[in-house]
Scaffold this motif. Structure first.
Motif, PDB file in Angstrom:
ATOM      1  N   MET A  36       0.827  -1.213   0.000  1.00 30.18           N
ATOM      2  CA  MET A  36       0.000   0.000   0.000  1.00 30.18           C
ATOM      3  C   MET A  36       0.858   1.259   0.000  1.00 30.18           C
ATOM      4  O   MET A  36       0.522   2.248  -0.643  1.00 30.18           O
ATOM      5  CB  MET A  36      -0.954   0.006   1.196  1.00 30.18           C
ATOM      6  CG  MET A  36      -2.013  -1.054   1.131  1.00 30.18           C
ATOM      7  SD  MET A  36      -2.967  -0.963  -0.401  1.00 30.18           S
ATOM      8  CE  MET A  36      -3.793  -2.524  -0.370  1.00 30.18           C
ATOM      9  N   VAL A  48      -6.370   6.041  -6.693  1.00 34.33           N
ATOM     10  CA  VAL A  48      -6.456   5.460  -5.348  1.00 34.33           C
ATOM     11  C   VAL A  48      -7.837   5.717  -4.765  1.00 34.33           C
ATOM     12  O   VAL A  48      -8.486   4.818  -4.239  1.00 34.33           O
ATOM     13  CB  VAL A  48      -5.355   6.031  -4.425  1.00 34.33           C
ATOM     14  CG1 VAL A  48      -5.567   5.597  -2.989  1.00 34.33           C
ATOM     15  CG2 VAL A  48      -3.989   5.590  -4.916  1.00 34.33           C
ATOM     16  N   THR A  49      -8.298   6.961  -4.888  1.00 36.53           N
ATOM     17  CA  THR A  49      -9.608   7.317  -4.338  1.00 36.53           C
ATOM     18  C   THR A  49     -10.720   6.535  -5.013  1.00 36.53           C
ATOM     19  O   THR A  49     -11.596   5.986  -4.354  1.00 36.53           O
ATOM     20  CB  THR A  49      -9.865   8.822  -4.516  1.00 36.53           C
ATOM     21  OG1 THR A  49      -8.800   9.526  -3.903  1.00 36.53           O
ATOM     22  CG2 THR A  49     -11.176   9.230  -3.880  1.00 36.53           C
ATOM     23  N   LEU A  52      -9.403   2.126  -5.009  1.00 38.03           N
ATOM     24  CA  LEU A  52      -8.875   1.383  -3.868  1.00 38.03           C
ATOM     25  C   LEU A  52      -9.556   1.699  -2.544  1.00 38.03           C
ATOM     26  O   LEU A  52      -9.533   0.881  -1.642  1.00 38.03           O
ATOM     27  CB  LEU A  52      -7.362   1.616  -3.738  1.00 38.03           C
ATOM     28  CG  LEU A  52      -6.531   1.133  -4.912  1.00 38.03           C
ATOM     29  CD1 LEU A  52      -5.062   1.431  -4.681  1.00 38.03           C
ATOM     30  CD2 LEU A  52      -6.738  -0.339  -5.162  1.00 38.03           C
ATOM     31  N   LEU A  53     -10.112   2.876  -2.414  1.00 38.81           N
ATOM     32  CA  LEU A  53     -10.726   3.211  -1.131  1.00 38.81           C
ATOM     33  C   LEU A  53     -12.175   2.756  -1.030  1.00 38.81           C
ATOM     34  O   LEU A  53     -12.672   2.523   0.047  1.00 38.81           O
ATOM     35  CB  LEU A  53     -10.632   4.716  -0.867  1.00 38.81           C
ATOM     36  CG  LEU A  53      -9.242   5.215  -0.532  1.00 38.81           C
ATOM     37  CD1 LEU A  53      -9.262   6.723  -0.345  1.00 38.81           C
ATOM     38  CD2 LEU A  53      -8.704   4.536   0.699  1.00 38.81           C
ATOM     39  N   LEU A  95      -2.576   6.838   5.751  1.00 37.23           N
ATOM     40  CA  LEU A  95      -3.446   6.335   4.685  1.00 37.23           C
ATOM     41  C   LEU A  95      -3.028   4.933   4.263  1.00 37.23           C
ATOM     42  O   LEU A  95      -3.883   4.072   4.044  1.00 37.23           O
ATOM     43  CB  LEU A  95      -3.433   7.295   3.488  1.00 37.23           C
ATOM     44  CG  LEU A  95      -4.333   6.894   2.320  1.00 37.23           C
ATOM     45  CD1 LEU A  95      -5.789   6.724   2.772  1.00 37.23           C
ATOM     46  CD2 LEU A  95      -4.241   7.924   1.206  1.00 37.23           C
ATOM     47  N   MET A  99      -5.384   1.681   4.519  1.00 42.15           N
ATOM     48  CA  MET A  99      -5.650   0.834   3.353  1.00 42.15           C
ATOM     49  C   MET A  99      -5.217  -0.615   3.601  1.00 42.15           C
ATOM     50  O   MET A  99      -5.902  -1.550   3.183  1.00 42.15           O
ATOM     51  CB  MET A  99      -4.939   1.406   2.127  1.00 42.15           C
ATOM     52  CG  MET A  99      -5.558   2.698   1.629  1.00 42.15           C
ATOM     53  SD  MET A  99      -4.602   3.500   0.324  1.00 42.15           S
ATOM     54  CE  MET A  99      -4.585   2.262  -0.947  1.00 42.15           C
ATOM     55  N   ARG A 102      -7.770  -2.132   5.902  1.00 43.49           N
ATOM     56  CA  ARG A 102      -9.006  -2.360   5.143  1.00 43.49           C
ATOM     57  C   ARG A 102      -8.890  -3.634   4.328  1.00 43.49           C
ATOM     58  O   ARG A 102      -9.789  -4.479   4.327  1.00 43.49           O
ATOM     59  CB  ARG A 102      -9.293  -1.177   4.227  1.00 43.49           C
ATOM     60  CG  ARG A 102     -10.611  -1.307   3.475  1.00 43.49           C
ATOM     61  CD  ARG A 102     -10.762  -0.257   2.401  1.00 43.49           C
ATOM     62  NE  ARG A 102      -9.965  -0.542   1.232  1.00 43.49           N
ATOM     63  CZ  ARG A 102     -10.256  -1.469   0.314  1.00 43.49           C
ATOM     64  NH1 ARG A 102     -11.315  -2.229   0.451  1.00 43.49           N
ATOM     65  NH2 ARG A 102      -9.486  -1.656  -0.718  1.00 43.49           N
ATOM     66  N   VAL A 114     -12.997   3.860   5.750  1.00 40.25           N
ATOM     67  CA  VAL A 114     -11.779   4.659   5.763  1.00 40.25           C
ATOM     68  C   VAL A 114     -12.218   6.113   5.867  1.00 40.25           C
ATOM     69  O   VAL A 114     -13.051   6.573   5.091  1.00 40.25           O
ATOM     70  CB  VAL A 114     -10.932   4.437   4.489  1.00 40.25           C
ATOM     71  CG1 VAL A 114      -9.724   5.359   4.478  1.00 40.25           C
ATOM     72  CG2 VAL A 114     -10.500   2.986   4.385  1.00 40.25           C
ATOM     73  N   LEU A 132      -9.043   4.132  10.102  1.00 35.27           N
ATOM     74  CA  LEU A 132      -9.914   3.034   9.700  1.00 35.27           C
ATOM     75  C   LEU A 132     -10.783   2.620  10.869  1.00 35.27           C
ATOM     76  O   LEU A 132     -10.291   2.489  11.998  1.00 35.27           O
ATOM     77  CB  LEU A 132      -9.051   1.836   9.261  1.00 35.27           C
ATOM     78  CG  LEU A 132      -9.786   0.572   8.829  1.00 35.27           C
ATOM     79  CD1 LEU A 132     -10.444   0.782   7.475  1.00 35.27           C
ATOM     80  CD2 LEU A 132      -8.818  -0.598   8.765  1.00 35.27           C
ATOM     81  N   SER A 156     -15.989   0.147   2.544  1.00 34.39           N
ATOM     82  CA  SER A 156     -15.074  -0.843   1.979  1.00 34.39           C
ATOM     83  C   SER A 156     -15.527  -1.326   0.615  1.00 34.39           C
ATOM     84  O   SER A 156     -16.698  -1.562   0.391  1.00 34.39           O
ATOM     85  CB  SER A 156     -14.944  -2.025   2.927  1.00 34.39           C
ATOM     86  OG  SER A 156     -16.210  -2.605   3.149  1.00 34.39           O
TER      87      SER A 156
END
Length: 160
Positions: A36, A48-49, A52-53, A95, A99, A102, A114, A132, A156
């Motif tokens: 990550m 990423v936003t 992945l989030l 972050l 991640m 998560r 997150v 988280l 998630s």
């Protein structure tokens, strides 16, 4: 009754088994956290936003206080992430820790959020923070600092 069947030898087996499970979880956390951290350095933040989030939620809805103590999975994951952070030879961002936590909890079928927050520093710079939560319990990131404003919350995603 053999030495293998005595209660003390059986409890030793369980202790050893727990120790190996704990070590395996720390290994998983170390690899996930390193991955990550690399992802955050390589990929653009919009990717990423978006990918992945997970799904962005509104921050106007207050979070309910947890009604039960955290499960053993939440506690073990939190400890593993903190231990992995201490073992890595480079510092990791909050972050990346969020991640990694998560990803680990999603693999175990848990629903997580997150959170991202920000504040302006005295010199006009933004100071950001991520943490988280799982079922209302903070897993990594120590929660929202009092002087920061939560700007985003991500539910998630189904993968990772």
């Amino acid at each position: 009754m053999t030495a293998r069947d005595t209660p003390s030898s059986r409890s030793g087996h369980h202790t050893r088994e727990r120790r190996w499970k704990r070590r395996a979880r720390v290994c998983e956390a170390t690899l996930t956290l390193a991955a990550m951290a690399l992802v955050l350095r390589i990929l653009p933040s919009r990717y990423v936003t978006r990918h992945l989030l997970g799904k962005a939620l509104g921050v106007e809805t207050p979070l309910a206080e947890p009604m039960t103590p955290p499960s053993s999975v939440i506690v073990a994951t939190s400890r593993a992430i903190h231990r992995a952070d201490a073992l890595l030879p480079f510092p990791t961002l909050c972050l990346a820790q969020a991640m990694a936590g998560r990803a680990m909890l999603r693999r175990r079928g848990e629903t997580v959020l997150v959170h991202l927050s920000v504040r302006m520093t005295n010199n006009g710079q933004n100071a950001a923070h991520a943490w988280l939560t799982c079922h209302g319990h903070v897993v990594v990131g120590l929660g929202r600092p009092g002087d920061q404003v939560e700007i985003a919350r991500f539910e998630s995603a189904a993968f990772l």
